[in-house]
Design an enzyme around this catalytic site. Sequence first.
Site, PDB file in Angstrom:
ATOM      1  N   LEU A 132       1.006  -1.446   0.083  1.00 57.26           N
ATOM      2  CA  LEU A 132      -0.010   0.049   0.076  1.00 57.26           C
ATOM      3  C   LEU A 132       0.916   1.284   0.006  1.00 57.26           C
ATOM      4  O   LEU A 132       0.906   2.036  -0.859  1.00 57.26           O
ATOM      5  CB  LEU A 132      -0.901  -0.091   1.196  1.00 57.26           C
ATOM      6  CG  LEU A 132      -1.635   1.194   1.593  1.00 57.26           C
ATOM      7  CD1 LEU A 132      -2.747   1.586   0.502  1.00 57.26           C
ATOM      8  CD2 LEU A 132      -2.353   1.153   2.921  1.00 57.26           C
ATOM      9  N   ILE A 163       7.834  -2.309   2.429  1.00 54.24           N
ATOM     10  CA  ILE A 163       6.769  -3.439   2.064  1.00 54.24           C
ATOM     11  C   ILE A 163       7.472  -4.773   2.727  1.00 54.24           C
ATOM     12  O   ILE A 163       8.333  -5.513   2.142  1.00 54.24           O
ATOM     13  CB  ILE A 163       6.522  -3.681   0.539  1.00 54.24           C
ATOM     14  CG1 ILE A 163       6.100  -2.459  -0.152  1.00 54.24           C
ATOM     15  CG2 ILE A 163       5.463  -4.924   0.404  1.00 54.24           C
ATOM     16  CD1 ILE A 163       4.953  -1.903   0.499  1.00 54.24           C
ATOM     17  N   ARG A 245      -5.547  -4.385  12.273  1.00 53.00           N
ATOM     18  CA  ARG A 245      -5.134  -3.550  13.348  1.00 53.00           C
ATOM     19  C   ARG A 245      -5.142  -4.265  14.922  1.00 53.00           C
ATOM     20  O   ARG A 245      -4.642  -4.009  15.749  1.00 53.00           O
ATOM     21  CB  ARG A 245      -6.105  -2.217  13.432  1.00 53.00           C
ATOM     22  CG  ARG A 245      -5.622  -1.476  12.332  1.00 53.00           C
ATOM     23  CD  ARG A 245      -6.518  -0.300  11.880  1.00 53.00           C
ATOM     24  NE  ARG A 245      -5.915   0.535  11.176  1.00 53.00           N
ATOM     25  CZ  ARG A 245      -6.576   1.400   9.930  1.00 53.00           C
ATOM     26  NH1 ARG A 245      -7.683   1.443   9.903  1.00 53.00           N
ATOM     27  NH2 ARG A 245      -5.851   2.005   9.097  1.00 53.00           N
ATOM     28  N   GLN A 281       7.383   0.885  47.246  1.00 54.12           N
ATOM     29  CA  GLN A 281       6.006   1.339  46.920  1.00 54.12           C
ATOM     30  C   GLN A 281       6.155   1.611  45.500  1.00 54.12           C
ATOM     31  O   GLN A 281       5.132   1.579  44.565  1.00 54.12           O
ATOM     32  CB  GLN A 281       5.353   2.433  47.861  1.00 54.12           C
ATOM     33  CG  GLN A 281       4.790   1.554  48.923  1.00 54.12           C
ATOM     34  CD  GLN A 281       3.777   2.459  49.936  1.00 54.12           C
ATOM     35  OE1 GLN A 281       3.744   3.396  49.668  1.00 54.12           O
ATOM     36  NE2 GLN A 281       3.065   1.909  50.654  1.00 54.12           N
ATOM     37  N   GLU A 365       0.007  -0.864  10.214  1.00 51.56           N
ATOM     38  CA  GLU A 365      -1.363  -0.684   9.933  1.00 51.56           C
ATOM     39  C   GLU A 365      -2.008   0.507  10.169  1.00 51.56           C
ATOM     40  O   GLU A 365      -3.211   0.878  10.614  1.00 51.56           O
ATOM     41  CB  GLU A 365      -2.201  -1.623  10.349  1.00 51.56           C
ATOM     42  CG  GLU A 365      -1.870  -3.154  10.571  1.00 51.56           C
ATOM     43  CD  GLU A 365      -1.034  -3.778   9.367  1.00 51.56           C
ATOM     44  OE1 GLU A 365      -0.478  -3.044   8.718  1.00 51.56           O
ATOM     45  OE2 GLU A 365      -1.187  -4.841   9.774  1.00 51.56           O
TER      46      GLU A 365
HETATM   47  C1  LIG Z   1       9.053  -1.719   9.436  1.00 53.18           C
HETATM   48  C2  LIG Z   1       7.879  -1.239   8.729  1.00 53.18           C
HETATM   49  C3  LIG Z   1       6.961  -2.387   7.943  1.00 53.18           C
HETATM   50  C4  LIG Z   1       5.895  -1.863   7.293  1.00 53.18           C
HETATM   51  N1  LIG Z   1       5.412  -2.732   6.355  1.00 53.18           N
HETATM   52  C5  LIG Z   1       4.434  -2.134   5.438  1.00 53.18           C
HETATM   53  C6  LIG Z   1       3.941  -3.086   4.575  1.00 53.18           C
HETATM   54  O1  LIG Z   1       3.707  -4.274   4.782  1.00 53.18           O
HETATM   55  N2  LIG Z   1       3.007  -2.706   3.673  1.00 53.18           N
HETATM   56  C7  LIG Z   1       2.616  -1.628   3.465  1.00 53.18           C
HETATM   57  O2  LIG Z   1       1.914  -1.026   2.519  1.00 53.18           O
HETATM   58  N3  LIG Z   1       3.261  -0.633   4.420  1.00 53.18           N
HETATM   59  C8  LIG Z   1       3.929  -0.810   5.176  1.00 53.18           C
HETATM   60  N4  LIG Z   1       4.731   0.186   6.168  1.00 53.18           N
HETATM   61  C9  LIG Z   1       4.455   1.367   6.008  1.00 53.18           C
HETATM   62  C10 LIG Z   1       3.642   1.922   7.320  1.00 53.18           C
HETATM   63  O3  LIG Z   1       2.157   1.347   7.190  1.00 53.18           O
HETATM   64  C11 LIG Z   1       3.602   3.370   7.148  1.00 53.18           C
HETATM   65  O4  LIG Z   1       4.950   3.621   7.232  1.00 53.18           O
HETATM   66  C12 LIG Z   1       2.730   4.134   8.091  1.00 53.18           C
HETATM   67  O5  LIG Z   1       1.383   3.961   7.684  1.00 53.18           O
HETATM   68  C13 LIG Z   1       2.847   5.708   7.976  1.00 53.18           C
HETATM   69  O6  LIG Z   1       2.792   5.948   6.283  1.00 53.18           O
HETATM   70  P1  LIG Z   1       4.066   6.939   5.996  1.00 53.18           P
HETATM   71  O7  LIG Z   1       5.210   6.100   6.417  1.00 53.18           O
HETATM   72  O8  LIG Z   1       3.640   7.243   4.538  1.00 53.18           O
HETATM   73  O9  LIG Z   1       4.087   8.405   6.743  1.00 53.18           O
HETATM   74  P2  LIG Z   1       3.416   9.832   6.319  1.00 53.18           P
HETATM   75  O10 LIG Z   1       1.988   9.155   5.953  1.00 53.18           O
HETATM   76  O11 LIG Z   1       4.370  10.538   5.539  1.00 53.18           O
HETATM   77  O12 LIG Z   1       3.009  10.306   7.992  1.00 53.18           O
HETATM   78  C14 LIG Z   1       3.936  11.147   8.617  1.00 53.18           C
HETATM   79  C15 LIG Z   1       3.236  11.783   9.768  1.00 53.18           C
HETATM   80  O13 LIG Z   1       2.054  12.627   9.108  1.00 53.18           O
HETATM   81  C16 LIG Z   1       0.839  12.230   9.528  1.00 53.18           C
HETATM   82  N5  LIG Z   1      -0.162  12.449   8.596  1.00 53.18           N
HETATM   83  C17 LIG Z   1       0.157  12.008   7.252  1.00 53.18           C
HETATM   84  N6  LIG Z   1      -0.994  12.175   6.178  1.00 53.18           N
HETATM   85  C18 LIG Z   1      -1.979  12.726   7.446  1.00 53.18           C
HETATM   86  C19 LIG Z   1      -3.294  13.466   7.104  1.00 53.18           C
HETATM   87  N7  LIG Z   1      -3.875  13.067   6.259  1.00 53.18           N
HETATM   88  N8  LIG Z   1      -3.932  13.915   8.492  1.00 53.18           N
HETATM   89  C20 LIG Z   1      -3.228  14.099   9.584  1.00 53.18           C
HETATM   90  N9  LIG Z   1      -1.860  13.368   9.680  1.00 53.18           N
HETATM   91  C21 LIG Z   1      -1.370  12.925   8.701  1.00 53.18           C
HETATM   92  C22 LIG Z   1       1.044  10.600  10.192  1.00 53.18           C
HETATM   93  O14 LIG Z   1      -0.048  10.431  11.116  1.00 53.18           O
HETATM   94  C23 LIG Z   1       2.491  10.679  10.712  1.00 53.18           C
HETATM   95  O15 LIG Z   1       2.491  11.250  12.015  1.00 53.18           O
HETATM   96  C24 LIG Z   1       5.674  -0.425   7.124  1.00 53.18           C
HETATM   97  C25 LIG Z   1       6.364   0.437   7.847  1.00 53.18           C
HETATM   98  C26 LIG Z   1       7.481  -0.126   8.595  1.00 53.18           C
HETATM   99  C27 LIG Z   1       8.412   1.211   9.551  1.00 53.18           C
END
Ligand SMILES: Cc1cc2nc3c(=O)[nH]c(=O)nc-3n(C[C@H](O)[C@H](O)[C@H](O)COP(=O)(O)OP(=O)(O)OC[C@H]3O[C@@H](n4cnc5c(N)ncnc54)[C@H](O)[C@@H]3O)c2cc1C
Length: 394
Positions: A132, A163, A245, A281, A365
């Site tokens: 994703l 990923i 989740r 404590q 997630e």
């Molecule tokens: C070890 C690891 C394994 C992972 N495995 C997978 C996987 O198998 N498949 C997969 O698809 N992904 C995977 N991910 C990705 C993970 O799901 C994302 O890193 C996570 O969802 C955050 O997305 P981003 O990194 O794009 O952060 P960003 O979207 O850039 O977010 C950065 C910050 O901005 C905030 N933000 C972003 N958009 C908004 C908004 N619209 N409103 C308010 N706040 C916002 C976020 O909450 C966060 O605090 C993995 C990540 C890690 C570190």
Amino acid sequence: MYRSVNREDEVDDQDHHRLKERVFAAIWDELAPLEAAIEDDESLPYEKMWPVLERVGAFGFLVPREYGGHGLSIRQYLPIIAEFAKIQGAIRVLVHVHNSFAHALSELADEDQRRTLLPGLARGENSIAFALTEPERGTGADLGTTARRHGDEYVLDGRKWLITNSDIASHFLVLAKTSEAEVSSILVERDRPGLTIESLPETMGCKGGQHGELTFHGVRVPVRNRVGEEGQGQANLERALEISRVFIAASSLGTGQRAFELSLRHARQRVTFGKPIAQRQAIQRYLAEMAMDLQALRLMLEDCAVKWDAGQRIPAEASLCKLFGLEAVGRVTDRALLVHGGIGYTRKHPIERLYRDARLNWLEEGTPTIQHLVAAREFLDGHWWSDDFSGVRP
Ligand SMILES: Cc1cc2nc3c(=O)[nH]c(=O)nc-3n(C[C@H](O)[C@H](O)[C@H](O)COP(=O)(O)OP(=O)(O)OC[C@H]3O[C@@H](n4cnc5c(N)ncnc54)[C@H](O)[C@@H]3O)c2cc1C
């Protein structure tokens, strides 16, 4: 459209109990001893792990029995993934991603896709990863990856990153735009021409797992690789992430429980000023606060599992549970470090590893912000809330 595949009555309590005993024994006797080498090498010894996981059927916990899996209900699966979360984090992540998305396929795929894919996934001959997240776009439907239809094929272009299991996955469940407004979920086999897979740098915790970058350059897949209807990708995504989740929240419980158990032991053994610190404590307060978080999380998980197994959708409950879980394991690992004092901060101490491993639960997630948004949307739209204790939807 959706099929609820895992019913508690399919696996009776005795079968479940025996399976848990086998899996827990494998976790502690065969997988936990690999921890130190994984942390040092920052890589997973698949040749040692895979046969253990295969033998206990760890690739098919949530695959229905008719396709060769254990067919566990969610309530039966949660204690198992929680136990994996007590040992080295990358092992838990590997098992989580495989089972979570094998479960998603069980629910979302058509009968042909189930027959073709699920038996191999349940045996661990194949593995599925979920794609994703993108480097240039945001969470959820904000996607740059496209899948344009040409006759009976889709042609995929775009990039995904972070990923998990990108080094071992035989299939990627890819979220891509099939039109300006529509997202679809499409299975892409690892060996499709035009797909390149590269490693990303090592992670803070859960060391050894691979979370790679995928580039799709004119990757052609048959239309039959689409999972669900065209344009149904967003709905598929929400359903798959909803229950996933809850699996992350169960992982928070397992990691927190281990940190708590180690803290109890340390508090009883560590003597200062002539008394075990457990008699102070201040330390008792840390331990009680840890236990309170873990007990509350356990009850939230139970609520989610019972509702999901009964066929109910739980978007708000799942997001709140995941959110509470990550905050709870954050507090529990903080306090565990305080109970252990300086020795807990040293490499090779399990508290140091659990502390780092737990921080991935913030991100998997969806971030906390995303959980706030999902839960708030549910009650602001009037879909979810209850002023009695049951939380049951009207
Ligand atoms: C070890 C690891 C394994 C992972 N495995 C997978 C996987 O198998 N498949 C997969 O698809 N992904 C995977 N991910 C990705 C993970 O799901 C994302 O890193 C996570 O969802 C955050 O997305 P981003 O990194 O794009 O952060 P960003 O979207 O850039 O977010 C950065 C910050 O901005 C905030 N933000 C972003 N958009 C908004 C908004 N619209 N409103 C308010 N706040 C916002 C976020 O909450 C966060 O605090 C993995 C990540 C890690 C570190």
